[in-house]
Motif scaffolding. Structure first.
Motif, PDB file in Angstrom:
ATOM      1  N   SER A 245       0.804  -1.215   0.000  1.00 55.53           N
ATOM      2  CA  SER A 245       0.000   0.000   0.000  1.00 55.53           C
ATOM      3  C   SER A 245       0.844   1.277   0.000  1.00 55.53           C
ATOM      4  CB  SER A 245      -0.962   0.002   1.186  1.00 55.53           C
ATOM      5  OG  SER A 245      -1.936  -1.005   1.019  1.00 55.53           O
ATOM      6  N   VAL A 246       0.311   2.264  -0.699  1.00 56.27           N
ATOM      7  CA  VAL A 246       1.007   3.517  -0.959  1.00 56.27           C
ATOM      8  C   VAL A 246       0.217   4.680  -0.384  1.00 56.27           C
ATOM      9  CG1 VAL A 246       1.822   5.077  -2.770  1.00 56.27           C
ATOM     10  CG2 VAL A 246       1.966   2.610  -3.099  1.00 56.27           C
ATOM     11  N   SER A 247       0.949   5.658   0.130  1.00 53.36           N
ATOM     12  CA  SER A 247       0.355   6.963   0.407  1.00 53.36           C
ATOM     13  C   SER A 247       1.146   7.999  -0.387  1.00 53.36           C
ATOM     14  CB  SER A 247       0.383   7.286   1.901  1.00 53.36           C
ATOM     15  OG  SER A 247      -0.585   6.504   2.584  1.00 53.36           O
TER      16      SER A 247
ATOM     17  N   PHE B  44      -2.432  12.786   0.066  1.00 52.27           N
ATOM     18  CA  PHE B  44      -2.415  13.992   0.887  1.00 52.27           C
ATOM     19  C   PHE B  44      -2.245  15.209  -0.018  1.00 52.27           C
ATOM     20  CE2 PHE B  44      -1.300  10.688   3.868  1.00 52.27           C
ATOM     21  CZ  PHE B  44      -1.898  11.089   5.055  1.00 52.27           C
ATOM     22  N   THR B  45      -3.261  16.062  -0.068  1.00 56.00           N
ATOM     23  CA  THR B  45      -3.219  17.291  -0.843  1.00 56.00           C
ATOM     24  C   THR B  45      -4.316  18.225  -0.353  1.00 56.00           C
ATOM     25  OG1 THR B  45      -3.379  18.280  -3.057  1.00 56.00           O
ATOM     26  CG2 THR B  45      -4.723  16.333  -2.644  1.00 56.00           C
TER      27      THR B  45
ATOM     28  N   ALA C 243      -7.011  16.105  -5.800  1.00 59.22           N
ATOM     29  CA  ALA C 243      -7.558  14.979  -5.054  1.00 59.22           C
ATOM     30  C   ALA C 243      -8.496  14.147  -5.932  1.00 59.22           C
ATOM     31  CB  ALA C 243      -8.287  15.483  -3.813  1.00 59.22           C
ATOM     32  N   PHE C 244      -9.396  14.821  -6.663  1.00 58.85           N
ATOM     33  CA  PHE C 244     -10.338  14.089  -7.508  1.00 58.85           C
ATOM     34  C   PHE C 244      -9.625  13.448  -8.692  1.00 58.85           C
ATOM     35  CE2 PHE C 244     -13.797  15.825  -5.124  1.00 58.85           C
ATOM     36  CZ  PHE C 244     -14.835  14.937  -5.361  1.00 58.85           C
TER      37      PHE C 244
ATOM     38  N   ILE D 125      -8.501  10.335   0.882  1.00 59.57           N
ATOM     39  CA  ILE D 125      -7.980  11.683   0.699  1.00 59.57           C
ATOM     40  C   ILE D 125      -7.614  12.285   2.054  1.00 59.57           C
ATOM     41  CG2 ILE D 125      -8.427  13.980  -0.241  1.00 59.57           C
ATOM     42  CD1 ILE D 125      -8.294  11.731  -2.342  1.00 59.57           C
ATOM     43  N   ASN D 126      -6.394  12.807   2.142  1.00 58.61           N
ATOM     44  CA  ASN D 126      -5.851  13.365   3.382  1.00 58.61           C
ATOM     45  C   ASN D 126      -5.898  12.358   4.529  1.00 58.61           C
ATOM     46  OD1 ASN D 126      -4.915  15.879   2.489  1.00 58.61           O
ATOM     47  ND2 ASN D 126      -6.996  16.671   2.473  1.00 58.61           N
ATOM     48  N   ASP D 127      -5.641  11.123   4.158  1.00 60.49           N
ATOM     49  CA  ASP D 127      -5.461  10.035   5.117  1.00 60.49           C
ATOM     50  C   ASP D 127      -4.578   8.998   4.459  1.00 60.49           C
ATOM     51  OD1 ASP D 127      -5.717   8.466   7.412  1.00 60.49           O
ATOM     52  OD2 ASP D 127      -7.847   8.931   7.622  1.00 60.49           O
TER      53      ASP D 127
END
Length: 478
Positions: free
Chosen positions: A255-257, A410-411, A417-418, A431-433
């Protein structure tokens, strides 16, 4: 009563059975024997399927399913201390992890109880079909029959709940095979169902290694649904052997963030410190890779290194421990080797020292692109930070990989984000997690080598029922 005195790994048609074969359940930190559990044979597995098949012919009414599931939730809360003790010993996870997962499991059974009362079909419009003007059609949803549930070691309460809860809510009979190195939690759950009044045969328990009873569970046309969480390699075996039975497979991940240039780095550091290292990184959605826009790479890496260096690894029962042992010394040894290999080329390295089954939390910066820590599932407390040109570069790297469970982005830019949410080929975008966010009511599953199908009681109940069409040929009253 001691764990060993009350443990048994074989529950068929409402009776706890003994067996000649035994499975020793070890304390994952000390290595001491916690329990001696009956090991199922292929013949036991066939008995369990036969009993489940008989029981499935007499499905419970929806209200009774809900009542039993709610009672199971209550019993698990009442027995919390015993469940937590067994869980910590057999997994090596912290007590906080145990209590958190117990709360989740209780919630899953309650959600499943609600879904048992919501099962419904729909009216099918036939009026536009010539010759069908007087017909009324609707569907009902009926149980599939026998469900085989195969659960992993890393979530022996919540993953069992995600499989057994919806299956019972849908009116099915279940054969449960937990991971052989963490069977005590499953035994406790089965006892709760028995004490809650679930009729014999609707929940069977067979504890054994997959290599021992897996073929017997797969080679049986009476099974109509397989739900499995585990490795991609085993998932392929199940998919190949399931025949016409449906499957839900939640498999491997890496998994990637993704961290964009405008991200709030304090949030990233705080969330990754938990999501990358809880349960010693042995979570399918654990943050294994961080892809950060190159302008923020040095800043984020330094902040994460400070945070990770402060995490304490060791005895899960000791105060102040942040990261407990891995599930086995072999797993710890493999992960340490991967870290050592990657660390020869990485610019920064924190942690990665091994003592028995304990691996200190590790942070790698810029490991080689072909290294295992970036291409395989490490399932250990290891996070790698990689600089990328921009958001599209990060998305392309994720999509080029073999896995696709969940990703974090994270943005502060809604358009970015979309764009990421629409472009990433994964089962879920947070998004932002981090990739590790998971609410039990949501659909949860992956694509590519991370499998197919989703968990979440509402969605699983739907998958574990079949639509049945009913058509009335009506006539005008005389």
């Amino acid at each position: 009563m001691s764990t060993a005195a009350r443990a048994s790994g074989l529950y068929i048609d409402g009776e706890w059975r003994d067996a000649a074969g035994r499975i020793e359940v070890l304390d994952k930190y000390s290595g001491e024997v916690l329990a001696d559990v009956a090991e199922a044979t292929p013949e036991d597995a066939k008995d369990a399927i036969a009993g489940a098949n008989r029981a499935s012919e007499r499905p419970l009414e929806e209200g009774e399913r809900a009542r039993i599931l709610l009672r199971v939730a209550d019993l698990m809360e009442e027995r919390a201390d015993r469940l937590v003790d067994d869980y910590v010993g057999e997994t090596g996870f912290l007590e906080a992890d145990a209590r958190g997962e117990l709360r989740r499991a209780v919630g899953i059974y309650r959600l499943s109880a609600e879904e048992a009362l919501r099962i419904a079909g729909e009216q099918v419009p036939l009026a536009a079909t010539p010759g069908s003007e007087n017909r009324l059609a609707f569907t009902t949803r009926v149980p599939v029959g026998v469900v085989v549930a195969i659960s992993p070691f890393n979530a022996p309460l919540s993953t069992v709940a995600h499989k057994v809860g919806p299956a019972i809510a849908a009116g099915n009979a279940v054969v449960l095979k937990p991971a052989e190195n963490t069977p005590l939690s499953a035994i406790n759950v089965v006892r709760a169902f028995a004490d809650a009044g679930l009729p014999p045969g609707l929940l069977q328990l067979v504890c054994a290694p997959g290599g021992v009873i897996g073929p017997a569970l797969l080679d049986d046309d009476r099974v109509r649904f397989y739900t499995f969480t585990g490795s991609t390699a085993v998932g392929r075996v199940i998919a190949a052997g399931a025949g016409l039975a449906r499957t839900h497979l939640e498999l491997g991940s890496n998994s990637v963030s993704i961290v964009a240039a405008d991200a709030r780095l304090d949030d990233v550091v705080r969330l990754v410190a938990t999501a990358g290292f809880r349960k010693a990184g042995q979570v399918c959605t654990s943050v294994q890779r961080i892809l950060v826009e190159h302008t923020r790479f040095d800043e984020l890496t330094a902040a994460l290194a400070d945070r990770v260096a402060g995490l304490k690894a060791g005895d899960p029962r000791a105060a102040g421990t942040d990261v407990g042992p891995l599930i086995s010394e072999a797993s710890s040894r493999r992960a340490a080797t991967w870290v050592e290999t990657a660390g020869r080329s990485a610019r920064l390295r924190v942690g990665g020292e091994r003592s028995g089954s304990v691996l200190t939390p590790a942070l790698l910066a810029e490991p080689p692109e072909e290294s295992e820590v970036l291409t395989q599932e490490i399932f250990a407390p290891v996070v790698s930070v990689v600089p990328v040109r921009d958001l599209d570069d990060a998305i392309a790297r994720v999509n080029a990989g073999r896995y696709g469970l969940q990703a974090g982005v994270f943005t502060q830019d809604l358009d970015r984000a979309f764009h990421a949410a629409r472009s990433l080929r994964v089962g879920g975008v947070m998004i932002n997690d981090t990739s590790s966010y998971h609410a039990d009511a949501m659909p949860y599953g992956g694509v590519k080598d991370s499998g197919h199908g989703v968990e979440g009681p509402r969605y699983a109940v739907h998958d574990m029922t079949d639509p049945r069409i009913v058509v009335l040929n009506l006539r005008r009253p005389q």
